[in-house]
Scaffold this motif. Structure first.
Motif, PDB file in Angstrom:
ATOM      1  N   ALA A   1      13.281 -22.538  19.454  1.00 17.81           N
ATOM      2  CA  ALA A   1      12.083 -22.134  18.903  1.00 17.81           C
ATOM      3  C   ALA A   1      10.992 -22.582  19.126  1.00 17.81           C
ATOM      4  O   ALA A   1       9.788 -22.269  19.319  1.00 17.81           O
ATOM      5  CB  ALA A   1      12.924 -20.877  17.836  1.00 17.81           C
TER       6      ALA A   1
ATOM      7  N   TYR B   1       9.349 -17.300  20.728  1.00 17.03           N
ATOM      8  CA  TYR B   1      10.242 -18.108  20.089  1.00 17.03           C
ATOM      9  C   TYR B   1      10.651 -16.754  18.490  1.00 17.03           C
ATOM     10  O   TYR B   1      11.133 -16.918  17.587  1.00 17.03           O
ATOM     11  CB  TYR B   1       9.436 -18.721  19.126  1.00 17.03           C
TER      12      TYR B   1
ATOM     13  N   LEU C   1      13.774 -15.640  19.170  1.00 23.25           N
ATOM     14  CA  LEU C   1      14.991 -17.547  18.646  1.00 23.25           C
ATOM     15  C   LEU C   1      14.950 -17.101  17.825  1.00 23.25           C
ATOM     16  O   LEU C   1      16.169 -17.268  16.569  1.00 23.25           O
ATOM     17  CB  LEU C   1      14.432 -18.370  19.412  1.00 23.25           C
TER      18      LEU C   1
END
Length: 815
Positions: free
Chosen positions: A49, A60, A63
């Motif tokens: 991330a 990101y 994640l």
């Protein structure tokens, strides 16, 4: 006081955490410190991330959502609904802080080492909070301690160095005052002296537990993971690996340094001087004994080798040149420049001539190392005193480790001969003066084979594993597989040979299974196998790269025989009943024999002559012992002997040949037998094995077949010609009967000349009473001048041929 640590796999999810809390409550008779890792896989998610955010990749956020869901799901499953609200809110505040950091990385488009450490810390912060709250909800007197307040380091982010003097005082002071029965601490994380979050390196939770144990001077430390301790080798690569129950600190350090991932290498350092026993246990098999690491193991073993380990992703950096020889300070400059770049040297070896130095480093740092070295020695390189640094990547280090190795001779020879037998090339070797570790650099593709080979040598000497790849599953092949299946248990128990059939193939299909093919199901597996040819099969065998590999050829194919050299060059043994290769041009025959010796790969072909009879083996022993063959007389075709023994006034020649084909005594094309070609092949093989150079065309063939039969190209046409010329065959029989003789197809060699042909054998001759499908060979030698050495027995049939192949397999296993 007890200290226990749970790794990421032990706290991967709610079920795993429940297993951990059960272990914790079972040990709470004394005050307990519990060090925990992040939930399994979360540290990798955090790193991904952060990297994605710094690269301005919106991924990101997904994640981050995955990280949040995993922790929130764990809270909902572990805690009663009535007590979840406050805990979910607190966890959400921690996750919001993480989101702010990642948003900052995204906006700035960068990720500093300091920020990376802070991002990675969230895994342990969240897991320790969730576990401590779970224990409180279960009625336990539990406190949560922040490791960052108790363990202080320098500012080397990513792998900070601990200030033990300060950390010991802080830990001792805290636990003198702390009265909780259970204290949960996050592992892996610490704090620099100027107040920034640092990490202790991947796997650093073990290190955290060891730091606490040493500071509090406890008698023992437990690390709970997902395996039953330190193994003799990586159990994912070596299925026969076993846990090591008792091991010294030094041995454990060596094995952990060389890739035994169950233990983070620096863990040993804090507890070594305090003589604190380290116990590695399996969270999911808590009753398993695990591994005990201590100064003086109680369990003594006669085996000087404790384990075999490896490190992958290695680059070998070589610096060489005449300008290094005798130059003081050269090594100092080299290691200083490597140190300045923060590059860890895993492996070092230097030739005694001082002409070269090899360093093993992780592959990711190789370009940086080369650039720094070439810059440091720019002047020497320009003067051609040394060469620019040479990089070799795609390598691994394997290490054989044992505290008592120094007291045993021949271990290094045993190690390297094992690797050599399996065609594993060694790029570099290192052995410390303590002789606790012998290391070698090899190609990464050979690691699995190397580990299994060495494990077999040092830990499984009572059983040798042979991996078979069988080409041809017709009459002989089927019988061979039946024999393997029926005798597998006997071989393992009595001869200590574990035979596994890994691959099967014919002209159209193949099937492989690295764990061994279930021979009860081989026909259905082959029916559904992949399309293949001999080239595909050898490619598959080479890609599997298994130790003690044996290619078994049950065919009569020229194409398959043409692949033998490729197998032998890869140290794959060849066992064959196919006569084509050994009866081909003499140069090819010699080349195969030479390759066998050069690559230490057995090339056995006992069944080429006499099926299951030990003719070639006996001949080899005669020659090896210094005897010399002068003359050979033989009936070498079991199929022709069967035919002429059953051919009479009542049975036509055609019918007898048909019967011989149906019972598997002839080649698929019976003309190969009846034309004398098969006997010529056998005779030329015997002549060559006797030490003479001869081509098959040098053997005179007095064929009894009519020219029309010899000229046929189709099997059906050949059989028709036998009907057409029935009178010819009947005349041969009548003539022999009139003389009181029997028809035998005889092979002869004497005074450098050889011939094959049909003979009328009188009653006084040893060949006269040769019944059924028997073969007979007479060797006249220096030692057997007056009375020849005689070998006689069944020389045709799928079962006896298969047994001959089987015997060659056993010969290899017994070597």
């Amino acid at each position: 006081m007890n200290i226990i640590k749970f790794g990421g796999t032990s706290v991967a999810n709610a079920d795993s955490i429940s297993q951990c809390t059960a272990i914790i409550k079972n040990k709470k008779s004394q005050s307990l410190i519990v060090v925990v890792s992040a939930l399994g896989g979360v540290t990798d998610l955090l790193l991904s991330a952060a990297v994605e955010a710094s690269h301005k990749n919106e991924n990101y956020r997904s994640l981050l959502a995955e990280i949040e869901n995993r922790h929130m799901d764990a809270i909902r499953e572990l805690l009663p609904a009535t007590g979840q609200s406050g805990i979910l809110s607190h966890a959400k505040r921690i996750l919001n802080h993480l989101e702010t950091l990642l948003d900052g990385c995204f906006l700035l488009g960068e990720l500093s080492e300091r920020t990376k450490d802070l991002v990675l810390s969230f895994g342990e912060v969240l897991s320790s909070y969730i576990i401590s709250e779970t224990l409180k909800a279960q009625g336990e007197n539990c406190a949560l301690a922040d490791s960052r307040e108790l363990i202080k380091t320098n500012s080397r982010f990513g792998k900070a160095v601990v200030n033990f003097e300060m950390s010991n005082l802080l830990l001792q002071h805290y636990f003198d005052k702390n009265k909780a029965a259970i204290t949960v601490m996050p592992g892996f994380i610490a704090e620099s002296e100027d107040g920034h979050t640092t990490t202790l390196g991947r796997g650093g939770s073990d290190y955290t537990a060891a730091i606490v144990a040493a500071a509090l001077d406890v008698p023992s430390l437990e690390i709970w993971t997902d395996v039953n301790g330190i193994y003799t080798a990586n159990p994912k690569l070596v299925k026969q690996a076993e846990p090591i129950h008792d091991i010294t600190f030094e041995e454990a350090m060596e094995l952990s340094h060389f890739g035994a991932k169950v233990l983070y290498p620096p863990t040993i350092q804090p507890i070594l001087n305090k003589n604190i026993t380290l116990h590695i246990k399996n969270t999911f098999e808590p009753d398993a004994p695990g591994s005990i690491i201590r100064k003086n193991p109680q369990a003594k073993s006669s085996n000087p080798v404790k384990g075999i380990s490896n490190i992958d992703g290695i680059t070998l950096v070589t610096i060489e040149g005449p300008g290094m020889v005798g130059v003081a300070g050269f090594s100092k400059r080299l290691f200083e420049v490597i140190s300045k770049e923060g590059i860890n040297v895993i492996f070092i070896t230097q030739a005694s001539s001082e002409h070269s130095i090899c360093l093993g480093i992780v592959e990711s740092e190789s370009k940086k190392a080369k650039s720094a070295i070439d810059e440091e020695f720019r002047f020497e390189i320009q003067q051609q005193k040394i060469k620019p640094a040479i990089l070799e990547s795609g390598l691994s280090i394997i290490a054989v480790v044992g505290e008592n190795m120094k007291n045993h001779q021949g271990l290094s020879g045993k190690m390297f001969s094992t690797l050599g037998r399996n065609n594993i090339n060694i790029r570099a070797i290192a052995q410390g003066a303590s002789e606790r570790n012998i290391s070698a650099v090899i190609d990464s593709k050979d690691v699995k084979k190397a580990l299994n080979s060495l494990h077999e040598t040092f830990f499984e000497e009572k059983a040798v594993q042979l991996n078979l790849f069988v080409m041809g599953v017709g009459n002989v092949g089927e019988k061979f597989l039946e024999q393997i299946q029926s005798q597998k248990k006997y071989l393992k128990e009595n001869l200590k040979i574990n035979v596994r059939v890994i691959g099967l193939a014919n002209s159209k299909k193949m099937h492989t299974d690295e764990d061994g093919i279930d021979l009860k199901e081989w026909k259905s597996l082959m029916a559904n196998g992949a399309a293949a040819n001999p080239g595909d099969f050898i490619s598959e065998i080479k890609s599997l790269n298994l130790r003690n590999s044996i290619f078994v050829d049950n065919t009569a194919s020229d194409d398959v025989a043409g692949t033998y050299a490729d197998y032998l060059k890869n140290s794959i043994a060849v066992v064959t009943c196919n006569k084509v290769a050994c009866a081909s041009e003499y140069t090819n025959y010699k080349n195969l024999k030479n390759l066998s010796r050069q690559y230490n790969a057995p090339f056995l072909f006992e069944t080429n002559v006499g099926a299951g009879l030990p003719i070639i083996d006996t001949l080899k022993n005669l020659v090896a012992s210094g005897d010399r063959v002068h003359k050979i007389q033989a009936v070498l075709s079991g199929s022709l002997n069967f035919i002429f023994n059953n051919f009479n006034e009542e049975n036509s020649f055609y019918d007898v040949v048909k019967q011989a084909q149906a019972e598997g005594y002839t080649e698929p094309d019976p003309k190969i037998d009846l034309s004398g070609i098969d006997v010529k092949r056998k005779l030329v093989i015997l002549i060559r094995e006797s030490g003479y150079e001869m081509e098959i065309d040098d053997i005179e063939n007095n064929s009894f077949l009519p020219q029309e039969s010899l000229d046929t190209t189709i099997v059906d046409d050949f059989f028709e010609s036998l009907k057409t010329h029935a009178a010819h065959f009947n005349e041969l029989y009548k003539k022999a009967a009139a003389e009181g003789s029997r028809l035998k197809f005889v092979a002869s060699f004497e005074d450098g000349k050889a011939n094959v042909g049909l003979h009328f054998i009188p009653q006084c001759h040893p060949f006269y009473n040769l019944e059924g499908k028997d073969n007979i060979v007479l060797f006249y030698t220096d030692r057997y001048a007056d009375q020849p050495l005689l070998i006689k027995g069944a020389g045709a049939g799928a079962a006896v041929t298969a047994s001959g192949i089987f015997a060659d397999i056993i010969r290899i296993g017994n070597k």
